[in-house]
Scaffold this active site. Structure first.
Site, PDB file in Angstrom:
ATOM      1  N   GLU A 162       0.825  -1.209   0.000  1.00  0.00           N
ATOM      2  CA  GLU A 162       0.000   0.000   0.000  1.00  0.00           C
ATOM      3  C   GLU A 162       0.864   1.266   0.000  1.00  0.00           C
ATOM      4  O   GLU A 162       0.757   2.131   0.878  1.00  0.00           O
ATOM      5  CB  GLU A 162      -0.956  -0.017   1.196  1.00  0.00           C
ATOM      6  CG  GLU A 162      -1.961  -1.160   1.141  1.00  0.00           C
ATOM      7  CD  GLU A 162      -2.944  -1.156   2.291  1.00  0.00           C
ATOM      8  OE1 GLU A 162      -4.031  -1.724   2.161  1.00  0.00           O
ATOM      9  OE2 GLU A 162      -2.604  -0.562   3.350  1.00  0.00           O
ATOM     10  N   GLU A 320      -6.519  -7.699  -0.919  1.00  0.00           N
ATOM     11  CA  GLU A 320      -7.072  -7.593   0.431  1.00  0.00           C
ATOM     12  C   GLU A 320      -8.509  -7.096   0.389  1.00  0.00           C
ATOM     13  O   GLU A 320      -8.823  -6.156  -0.348  1.00  0.00           O
ATOM     14  CB  GLU A 320      -6.283  -6.589   1.296  1.00  0.00           C
ATOM     15  CG  GLU A 320      -4.882  -6.979   1.677  1.00  0.00           C
ATOM     16  CD  GLU A 320      -4.252  -5.932   2.588  1.00  0.00           C
ATOM     17  OE1 GLU A 320      -5.006  -5.169   3.233  1.00  0.00           O
ATOM     18  OE2 GLU A 320      -3.016  -5.863   2.645  1.00  0.00           O
TER      19      GLU A 320
END
Length: 674
Positions: A162, A320
């Site tokens: 991320e 995710e």
């Protein structure tokens, strides 16, 4: 199995050797005693898990001190997973540097715009321009690649995590120097920089490169050109970190694909993912719904469609999402029974060839201990684990979807750089949000039952009967859109499109600037509405936020203001141009009025509506050499819905002739009869 999957074997565009649709999670065995690991693998097999990400936040354990690597525990984890038939997306573990490294080199820590240096103690505590961080991260990536290049469990590499989630911009002296070098490469000379940034305003003219700084804390508004270029630089700087590790992995393990997890969704805007998507071997995304949003499934569809656009229509991986509640929203609502399943299939419907969760086993300690997982704190006798096992088994029944593509006849143009530019301070209405503008239109198309693709501003528009351009603020020329409409296309453009060029300089002669001739209109002045103020159109539509003093210059008025500050002034226009039509939405239309406009534009483009009471997406592919299409239908409502359809429902094996029932809160996957 589709022919596409067979063609992928041995290539680098998908995790290697995953048997079927990917299903799994982030796996963090280092959080648990080693005697738990074997039970993890046993439960993974029970749940149908076939792919896990390993080692994302394990740098401190893999390299406990400078240059000394401890791989023994990771060896045992990978061996156990391989014995259990589970493939591994192996992380380079560089998402968060260990405390020993930031203590030894505090200069590698990031700085805020106000000069405060951030400390270690959470994650992502690094400056993207730090040579120390880059050197150590690349060294760890190389060590891992050399250690595990021949490990039979290795399916893919996961770099970082991320990027930019917590530190998307750093303002330290190293970044100042790197920013100047980036600006030299972009603009060439100081004269060109001064012109691009319009530094004649407020006496900002630069006479030496060392005077140029990042947009640190200042008395009032920053220079808009400086802000926009710093956004671009910051996205590029983080991308260079990813590429440095990726290149080492490609060198040591050619043929093993490399990815990193994007954060395409509602809130995150720090990176230009069109540029990033060109640098990964396959696109991965993390997505979490806003639990208090009653229509969170629509935002999920938006994020999935945009991710598919980044993947250029190819299959992508949901790296995710959550099985139930997260830990970081203000109120972390648990997912309703069946919601985990519907969320998974919604991503699958819109182009994902696998869906993973954060994480496998719910942490008992640490900052995310209340974030849900595939195995909750309460164990396996739970709603969550039963649903996990159900979907894992079902994915085997629908594995023929692998490699198929999504059918869409409408394209949206999406631009992160316009989002940055129009989000700067000093615009006519600070209540305007690029993302809300795009999503309002997307939601109207979703409720019309229409699937959309997303394209960059320079994307290929051909093949789409209808293209939607919401708030494409920063645009040098509308020529590609002119060619599209001249050739017979239908174009819908919203306000705040084409207003400025890519430097942020306003196009003169009237708004909407670059689109003015194509749309056949000229706006002489913006008339944003005050807080709580609304206006009504003569067709009954309701307007908030925005109006314009607009004149027709070849276009025809579709709807005009009945009241408000501009009664009688056109608010929605239509302009025949060549063989096509260009529509302009010059106001903040909402609700039924926006739905009515979408219906009219769809009719003009010859695009049929779909069902509005159930989410239906079609994927197309090849099975046994023959073309096949599938309908994935997801019912988010409380009552059963019937659809006209014929074929075989894969989850139950039931043959459908004429009518397909989608149960309340349920999912069906139908292989259609040709």
């Amino acid at each position: 199995m589709s022919d596409f999957v067979v063609s992928l074997c041995g290539m680098t565009s998908w995790p290697l050797g995953v048997p079927g649709l990917a299903w799994g999670a982030d796996y963090n065995p280092e959080q648990w005693p080693e005697d738990v690991w074997a039970d993890d693998v046993r439960l993974m097999r029970e749940a149908g898990v076939n792919l896990v990400s390993v080692g994302i936040f394990s740098w401190a354990l893999l390299e406990p001190e400078d240059g000394r690597y401890e791989f023994g525990w990771l060896d045992r984890v990978l061996d156990l997973l391989h014995e259990g038939g589970i493939r591994v997306d192996l992380a380079t573990a560089t998402a968060s540097p260990p405390p020993w490294l930031t203590t030894a080199h505090p200069e590698m820590l990031p700085e805020r715009a106000d000069g405060v240096r951030l400390a270690h103690g959470s994650r992502q505590e690094y400056c993207p321009s730090s040579p120390v961080y880059r050197r150590k991260a690349v060294a760890l990536a190389r060590a891992l690649a050399e250690r595990y290049r021949d490990h039979p469990a290795l399916a893919a590499w996961h770099v970082g995590n991320e990027y930019g989630c917590h530190v998307s911009r750093c303002y330290c002296d190293r970044c100042a120097s790197a920013f100047r070098e980036w600006l030299k490469a972009r603009h060439g000379t100081l004269d060109a920089l001064n012109d691009a940034w319009a530094t004649a305003f407020w006496s900002q003219h630069y006479t030496a490169w060392d005077q140029v700084l990042p947009p640190r804390a200042t008395p009032t508004y920053h220079n808009p050109g400086q802000l926009l270029d710093f956004d671009r630089f910051s996205s590029d700087a983080l991308l260079e970190l990813f590429k440095a590790e990726r290149d080492v992995l490609h060198e040591v393990t050619p043929g093993v694909p490399v990815t990193t997890n994007f954060m395409v969704g509602w809130t995150f805007s720090a990176l230009d993912y069109w540029a990033w998507a060109r640098e990964v071997d396959f696109v991965s995304n993390d997505h979490y719904t806003a639990s208090e949003d009653a229509e969170r499934h629509v935002e999920l569809a938006f994020a999935a469609d945009l991710t598919r656009g980044l993947a250029q229509g190819k299959p992508w991986l949901l790296m995710e999402h959550s099985t139930s509640a997260v830990n970081w929203q203000h109120r972390n609502l648990a997912k309703l029974p069946g919601e985990l399943r519907r969320n998974s299939y919604a991503h699958l419907a819109r182009g994902a060839d696998g869906t993973l969760f954060f994480q496998w086993r719910q942490s008992r300690a640490g900052a995310e201990r209340y974030h849900s997982a595939m195995v909750p704190h309460a164990g396996t006798e739970t709603k969550v684990f039963r649903e996990v096992c159900q979907v894992g088994a079902e994915y085997r029944a629908v594995r023929e979807l692998i490699g198929s593509t999504v059918d869409a006849r409408v394209a949206f143009v999406y631009d992160w750089q316009s989002r940055w530019a129009v989000g700067q301070p000093g615009h006519p209405n600070a209540d305007f949000s690029y993302q809300e503008n795009v999503f309002a239109l997307y939601r109207a198309f979703w409720h019309a039952g229409v699937t959309v693709d997303f394209l960059p501003p320079d994307g290929d528009l051909s093949g789409y009967p209808l293209v939607v351009v919401p708030a494409l603020y920063a645009l040098d020329s509308a020529e590609p859109f002119e060619r599209y409409v001249e050739g017979g296309g239908r174009l819908l453009v919203t306000y705040l499109s084409g207003v400025a060029d890519t430097r942020g300089h306003v196009h003169l002669g009237g708004y909407p600037g670059a689109f003015r001739d194509l749309l056949g209109v000229r706006t002489e002045e913006f008339f944003p509405l005050g807080w709580g103020q609304t206006a009504t159109l003569d067709d009954g539509g309701h307007v908030a936020l925005w109006t314009e003093l607009l004149h027709l210059d070849g276009a025809k008025a579709v709807a005009s203001y009945a009241d408000g500050p501009l009664p009688g002034v056109p608010a929605v226009t239509r302009h025949e141009h060549g063989d096509g039509t260009a529509w302009y939405l010059a106001c903040g239309l909402s609700g039924e009025g926006l739905a009515k406009l979408v219906d009219a534009v769809l009719f003009d483009a010859g695009v049929p509506r779909g069902p509005s009471d159930v989410e239906v997406v079609r994927r197309r592919g090849v099975v046994a050499g023959s073309p096949v299409s599938w309908l994935v239908a997801i019912n988010h409502g409380g009552g059963d819905v019937e659809l006209p359809a014929a074929g075989v429902e894969l989850l139950t094996g039931t043959r459908v002739t004429g009518r397909l029932t989608v149960p309340a809160g349920g999912v069906v996957v139908l292989r259609e009869e040709v």
